[in-house]
Every structure is written in C-alpha cells, then in structure tokens.
Design a protein around this motif. Structure first.
Motif, PDB file in Angstrom:
ATOM      1  N   UNK A 188       1.007  -1.353   0.018  1.00 52.41           N
ATOM      2  CA  UNK A 188      -0.037   0.271  -0.012  1.00 52.41           C
ATOM      3  C   UNK A 188       1.476   0.924  -0.265  1.00 52.41           C
ATOM      4  N   UNK A 189       2.052   1.626   0.734  1.00 55.91           N
ATOM      5  CA  UNK A 189       3.070   2.250   0.338  1.00 55.91           C
ATOM      6  C   UNK A 189       3.153   2.768  -0.812  1.00 55.91           C
ATOM      7  N   UNK A 190       3.823   1.458  -1.373  1.00 51.97           N
ATOM      8  CA  UNK A 190       4.508   2.459  -2.608  1.00 51.97           C
ATOM      9  C   UNK A 190       3.217   2.421  -3.690  1.00 51.97           C
ATOM     10  N   UNK A 191       2.191   1.624  -3.963  1.00 57.01           N
ATOM     11  CA  UNK A 191       1.086   2.368  -4.158  1.00 57.01           C
ATOM     12  C   UNK A 191       0.799   4.324  -4.413  1.00 57.01           C
ATOM     13  N   UNK A 192       0.668   4.312  -3.220  1.00 54.00           N
ATOM     14  CA  UNK A 192       0.449   5.728  -2.529  1.00 54.00           C
ATOM     15  C   UNK A 192       1.857   6.331  -3.214  1.00 54.00           C
ATOM     16  N   UNK A 193       3.085   5.709  -3.202  1.00 52.93           N
ATOM     17  CA  UNK A 193       4.383   6.678  -3.527  1.00 52.93           C
ATOM     18  C   UNK A 193       3.987   6.927  -4.820  1.00 52.93           C
ATOM     19  N   UNK A 194       3.047   6.025  -5.208  1.00 50.27           N
ATOM     20  CA  UNK A 194       3.149   6.251  -7.006  1.00 50.27           C
ATOM     21  C   UNK A 194       1.650   7.219  -7.767  1.00 50.27           C
TER      22      UNK A 194
ATOM     23  N   UNK B 192      -4.463   6.514   5.418  1.00 55.59           N
ATOM     24  CA  UNK B 192      -5.857   6.970   5.486  1.00 55.59           C
ATOM     25  C   UNK B 192      -5.467   8.285   3.890  1.00 55.59           C
ATOM     26  N   UNK B 193      -4.247   8.672   3.641  1.00 52.26           N
ATOM     27  CA  UNK B 193      -4.362   8.826   2.285  1.00 52.26           C
ATOM     28  C   UNK B 193      -4.806   8.234   1.059  1.00 52.26           C
ATOM     29  N   UNK B 194      -3.993   7.079   1.184  1.00 48.88           N
ATOM     30  CA  UNK B 194      -4.394   5.958   0.096  1.00 48.88           C
ATOM     31  C   UNK B 194      -5.468   5.349  -0.341  1.00 48.88           C
ATOM     32  N   UNK B 195      -6.788   5.211   1.126  1.00 50.76           N
ATOM     33  CA  UNK B 195      -7.674   5.531   0.580  1.00 50.76           C
ATOM     34  C   UNK B 195      -8.400   6.684  -0.241  1.00 50.76           C
ATOM     35  N   UNK B 196      -8.033   7.582   0.409  1.00 52.44           N
ATOM     36  CA  UNK B 196      -8.767   8.393  -0.587  1.00 52.44           C
ATOM     37  C   UNK B 196      -7.872   9.261  -1.582  1.00 52.44           C
ATOM     38  N   UNK B 197      -7.194   8.265  -1.785  1.00 55.29           N
ATOM     39  CA  UNK B 197      -6.576   8.632  -3.553  1.00 55.29           C
ATOM     40  C   UNK B 197      -6.483   7.248  -4.140  1.00 55.29           C
ATOM     41  N   UNK B 198      -6.967   6.312  -3.737  1.00 53.52           N
ATOM     42  CA  UNK B 198      -6.758   5.155  -4.833  1.00 53.52           C
ATOM     43  C   UNK B 198      -8.028   4.965  -6.206  1.00 53.52           C
ATOM     44  N   UNK B 199      -7.859   4.872  -6.936  1.00 50.24           N
ATOM     45  CA  UNK B 199      -9.266   4.945  -8.298  1.00 50.24           C
ATOM     46  C   UNK B 199      -9.839   3.624  -8.327  1.00 50.24           C
ATOM     47  N   UNK B 200     -11.214   4.087  -8.107  1.00 50.78           N
ATOM     48  CA  UNK B 200     -12.086   3.073  -7.704  1.00 50.78           C
ATOM     49  C   UNK B 200     -12.478   2.870  -8.954  1.00 50.78           C
ATOM     50  N   UNK B 201     -12.566   3.238  -9.808  1.00 48.59           N
ATOM     51  CA  UNK B 201     -13.494   3.431 -11.499  1.00 48.59           C
ATOM     52  C   UNK B 201     -12.512   4.560 -11.694  1.00 48.59           C
ATOM     53  N   UNK B 202     -13.288   4.631 -13.369  1.00 49.85           N
ATOM     54  CA  UNK B 202     -13.030   5.593 -14.209  1.00 49.85           C
ATOM     55  C   UNK B 202     -12.535   6.478 -13.863  1.00 49.85           C
ATOM     56  N   UNK B 203     -11.680   7.873 -13.469  1.00 47.72           N
ATOM     57  CA  UNK B 203     -12.375   8.349 -12.960  1.00 47.72           C
ATOM     58  C   UNK B 203     -12.809   9.605 -11.736  1.00 47.72           C
ATOM     59  N   UNK B 204     -13.246   7.688 -10.767  1.00 47.63           N
ATOM     60  CA  UNK B 204     -13.749   8.102  -9.300  1.00 47.63           C
ATOM     61  C   UNK B 204     -12.233   7.511  -8.941  1.00 47.63           C
TER      62      UNK B 204
END
Length: 254
Positions: free
Chosen positions: A130-136, A173-185
C-alpha cells in the motif's frame, strides 16, 4: 583571455551538477513531509487522467474526488483494502519481500503454463505494498519501457520517504482517499457516492469489500456491475477481513 572566459561557465556548470542530487533530496523530502499534514488537492495520477481525457477531446470529463479524514470513513474500507492488497501492511517498512518472492514464483509458473498452452498469460500477481501504491499514485506515472524503470526507481525512493516520515495511519488515510476505484473516480467518498449513493462513513463490509475487489484494475472491473471474478474476490476479501479480526485489526495502525 577567451579560453579563460570559456572555462568559467563550464566550472559553474560543474559546481551546480553535484548540487542537483542534494536539491532533488531536499525537494522530495519537503514534498512528502508537507503531505503528512496537508491533504493532497490532487495526485499525479488524477492529473494524468484529466489530461488524457482532454487529449481525446473529452472536455466534459471531470475527476470525482472528495477527501474525507479516516474517522469519516467506515473502518471496513481500510480493513478491506489491507485484506485485499497488503495484509502485512502493519508490520513491513514499505516493502514486503516475502510477498515479492511469492509473486515472482507464481508468475513464473503462470508464464510456463501459458507457454505450454500457447496462450497469453491471463493474470499476473503483483506484490506492491500500500505504501508503494501511495507513492506511485501521489507523485509518479504509470510508465512503459525505459520510463517504467525510472518510475520504479523513484517509487522506491518515495516509498522509503513515506515510511520514514509518515505514521501508518496517515499512509492508509491517503491511500483510501486517492486510490482509483473506477474511471476517474478516486477515493472512498467519491466511490461511495458514485456507486452506493451514500457517504463513505456508512459503507457496509460487503460494500467495502466489493470496492477493494476491483483493485488494481478499476477500469477493467466494475463496482456497479460486478462480474463473477469481482464477486468471488469480494467474498474472499470478506473472509480475510473476518480472519484478520475485523475492525479491531486497525488498532495495529492507530
């Protein structure tokens, strides 16, 4: 005299050249430290997606993004993404080397089976934390070819900085707020409003699990119209959430 004058600019250039790495370190440390306390107004991935839409002539496209503090999000959401993406999140320092080795072995077997059947590989397993994905998501780009290797190197650096400068609670907190969960969502609140017509605070465990089930391919799989794969994965995530101890597990990162 002219030769001396020509040497001076070269010396100035060389004097700046060795300072560039120090400048890079200073700027990136400041970036990460600032975002420990300031909620990001957008991410690199959001900007890239918006530019991609404009580039195809879709000028009406708008990113859906609505930040919510972790206390304003159902605890099922961070639990679901940890169960889905990174079950060792509370214990590792940004890199899960056991998961990397397991993914490598799994992918080698999958590629070998595909070669024997003369078919393309259907699904490879990743091992990004999750940390790597947040960084990306925050700072980088998807990248292919040579640029992919450059991005991977920067991802390692930003991952180290995030794990050093942020507590685990801020990372999730940052991850669940910024991860893409749909096209443009992007993020739990935008996804909750888009797919469930409710706030992220009210998401049930099954709804959170379905959101996590589309990762890491939220444009290929749909929360609104879950196919057999998403349904199976959602059920498996719910089982893992219970196995991990439910919301009480999150005390490990509070």
């Amino acid at each position: 005299m002219n030769a001396i004058a020509a040497v001076a600019p070269r010396r100035r250039w060389r004097s700046w050249l060795w300072k560039l790495p120090l400048l890079f370190v200073a700027v990136t440390v400041l970036q990460v430290l600032l975002l420990r306390f300031v909620d990001p107004p957008f991410t690199a991935f959001m900007a890239a997606r918006q530019l991609e839409a404009w580039g195809t002539g879709d000028f009406g496209f708008r990113i859906a993004y609505d930040w919510r503090d972790l206390d304003e999000i159902s605890r099922s959401v961070p639990l679901a993404v940890i169960a889905s993406e990174d079950q060792n999140f509370a214990n590792h320092n940004g890199f899960d080397f056991k998961a990397i080795e397991k993914a490598r072995a799994h992918n080698e077997r999958a590629e070998e089976r595909a070669r024997r059947r003369n078919k393309p590989v259907q699904r490879l397993r990743g091992a990004s934390t999750i940390t790597q994905q947040t960084a990306k998501n925050l700072f980088l780009w998807r990248g292919r070819g040579v640029t992919r290797y450059a991005r991977k190197g920067l991802e390692v650096w930003y991952t180290v900085l995030i794990e050093t400068l942020w507590p685990k609670r801020r990372i999730i907190e940052v991850y669940v707020n910024t991860v893409e969960l749909g096209n443009g969502v992007y993020g739990a609140q935008a996804a909750a409003r888009t797919y469930y017509r409710k706030d992220a605070k009210g998401l049930a465990p099954a709804e959170a699990a379905r959101m996590a089930a589309v990762l890491p391919n939220p444009r290929r799989y749909s929360i609104a119209r879950p196919g057999p794969y998403v349904q199976r994965r959602s059920n498996a995530i719910q089982r893992q959430m219970r196995y991990m101890g439910g919301p009480a597990f999150l005390q490990n990162i509070d």
